[in-house]
Write a protein that holds these residues in place. Structure first.
Motif, mmCIF file in Angstrom:
data_model
loop_
_atom_site.group_PDB
_atom_site.id
_atom_site.type_symbol
_atom_site.label_atom_id
_atom_site.label_comp_id
_atom_site.label_asym_id
_atom_site.label_seq_id
_atom_site.Cartn_x
_atom_site.Cartn_y
_atom_site.Cartn_z
ATOM 1 N N ARG A 1 0.790 29.074 16.890
ATOM 2 C CA ARG A 1 0.238 27.313 17.345
ATOM 3 C C ARG A 1 -0.309 27.643 18.213
ATOM 4 O O ARG A 1 0.200 28.567 19.501
ATOM 5 N N ILE A 2 -1.734 27.244 18.545
ATOM 6 C CA ILE A 2 -2.478 26.804 19.704
ATOM 7 C C ILE A 2 -2.416 25.732 20.273
ATOM 8 O O ILE A 2 -2.774 24.780 19.573
ATOM 9 N N THR A 3 -2.072 25.637 21.120
ATOM 10 C CA THR A 3 -1.807 24.363 21.832
ATOM 11 C C THR A 3 -2.216 24.298 23.111
ATOM 12 O O THR A 3 -2.363 25.381 24.260
ATOM 13 N N ASP A 4 -3.925 23.412 23.564
ATOM 14 C CA ASP A 4 -4.147 23.406 25.004
ATOM 15 C C ASP A 4 -4.518 25.101 25.673
ATOM 16 O O ASP A 4 -4.354 25.135 26.646
ATOM 17 N N ASP A 5 -4.994 25.988 24.597
ATOM 18 C CA ASP A 5 -5.256 27.246 24.813
ATOM 19 C C ASP A 5 -4.306 28.594 24.787
ATOM 20 O O ASP A 5 -3.995 29.249 25.517
ATOM 21 N N ILE A 6 -3.284 27.747 24.948
ATOM 22 C CA ILE A 6 -1.647 28.533 25.183
ATOM 23 C C ILE A 6 -1.419 29.275 23.372
ATOM 24 O O ILE A 6 -1.221 28.345 22.618
ATOM 25 N N ALA A 7 -0.955 30.457 23.070
ATOM 26 C CA ALA A 7 -0.210 30.978 21.660
ATOM 27 C C ALA A 7 0.935 31.044 21.960
ATOM 28 O O ALA A 7 1.264 31.332 22.949
ATOM 29 N N VAL A 8 1.192 30.264 20.465
ATOM 30 C CA VAL A 8 2.938 30.414 20.487
ATOM 31 C C VAL A 8 3.036 31.518 19.054
ATOM 32 O O VAL A 8 3.116 31.430 17.871
ATOM 33 N N PHE A 9 3.999 32.521 19.454
ATOM 34 C CA PHE A 9 3.475 34.059 18.557
ATOM 35 C C PHE A 9 5.223 33.802 17.859
ATOM 36 O O PHE A 9 5.964 33.581 18.261
ATOM 37 N N THR A 10 4.650 34.052 16.308
ATOM 38 C CA THR A 10 6.549 33.936 15.704
ATOM 39 C C THR A 10 6.213 35.176 15.090
ATOM 40 O O THR A 10 4.650 35.154 14.015
ATOM 41 N N GLU A 11 6.704 36.023 14.452
ATOM 42 C CA GLU A 11 6.464 37.613 13.804
ATOM 43 C C GLU A 11 7.054 36.879 12.524
ATOM 44 O O GLU A 11 7.929 36.153 11.856
ATOM 45 N N GLN A 12 6.457 37.605 11.757
ATOM 46 C CA GLN A 12 6.876 37.257 10.228
ATOM 47 C C GLN A 12 8.053 38.499 9.924
ATOM 48 O O GLN A 12 8.131 39.232 10.579
ATOM 49 N N PRO B 1 -2.845 33.285 10.846
ATOM 50 C CA PRO B 1 -2.423 34.742 11.226
ATOM 51 C C PRO B 1 -2.964 35.110 12.477
ATOM 52 O O PRO B 1 -3.846 35.016 12.999
ATOM 53 N N ALA B 2 -1.984 36.338 12.776
ATOM 54 C CA ALA B 2 -2.317 36.782 13.803
ATOM 55 C C ALA B 2 -1.154 38.332 13.798
ATOM 56 O O ALA B 2 -0.854 38.557 13.211
ATOM 57 N N ILE B 3 -1.592 39.060 15.069
ATOM 58 C CA ILE B 3 -1.936 40.274 15.713
ATOM 59 C C ILE B 3 -1.337 39.822 17.202
ATOM 60 O O ILE B 3 -1.991 40.486 18.027
ATOM 61 N N MET B 4 -0.052 40.748 16.598
ATOM 62 C CA MET B 4 0.159 41.004 18.255
ATOM 63 C C MET B 4 0.513 42.770 18.841
ATOM 64 O O MET B 4 1.179 43.120 18.132
#
Length: 161
Positions: free
Chosen positions: A150-161, A112-115
């Motif tokens: 989703r986090i890969t190699d310290d890079i985040a890809v955000f998907t809005e709900q 879970p994340a907040i942008m």
């Protein structure tokens, strides 16, 4: 008290660095302070027929205080130093942060994340004798967006709900 305490290291922050035609959200490493303040707006009043005052929360103005040890090979630090040294203003000083909660992983491997967009407000630089330190505050520039990362190699890809 029962249960597991949530470690600070399970709350990761990612900073959007403009690159080409897009933005890459890098993990914010080397930060010794990332403290969120909600800064609620309040409406207080006392009615003539009551002995107490009532208060309602009418809004929020979140901010995040930061402090980091400067690393030369860090994309986040490089961008923040460019904003600070360049004394950027207006939209040129706005960046997007993602706050991810690794204490609550989903079955699909996301978190879970907040942008939210923030104005980068530099405060000081140069404190410290061992590392060159920058301080300041991120101040909310827009609504929060709820989603997952989703986090890969310290890079985040955000998907809005």
């Amino acid at each position: 008290m029962k249960g597991n305490i949530v470690q600070r290291a399970k709350k990761l922050a990612f900073y959007g660095v403009p690159e080409g035609d897009g933005t890459v959200y890098y993990r914010m490493k080397g930060f010794t302070k990332l403290e969120t303040e909600k800064n609620p707006s309040e409406y207080s009043r006392q009615y003539v027929d009551e002995l107490f005052e009532e208060t309602d929360v009418t809004g929020y103005s979140p901010s995040v205080s930061y402090e980091f040890d400067r690393y030369a090979d860090n994309a986040v630090h490089n961008d923040m130093v460019m904003l600070t040294d360049g004394e950027m203003v207006g939209d040129d000083a706005v960046r997007t942060l993602i706050m991810a909660d690794l204490a609550l992983p989903a079955e699909d491997g996301s978190y879970p994340a907040i942008m939210r967009s923030f104005s980068v407000i530099p405060d000081s630089e140069g404190d410290g004798t061992d590392a060159y330190i920058y301080t300041g505050t991120f101040r909310a520039k827009g609504e929060k967006i709820i989603g997952t990362v989703r986090i890969t190699d310290d890079i985040a890809v955000f998907t809005e709900q």
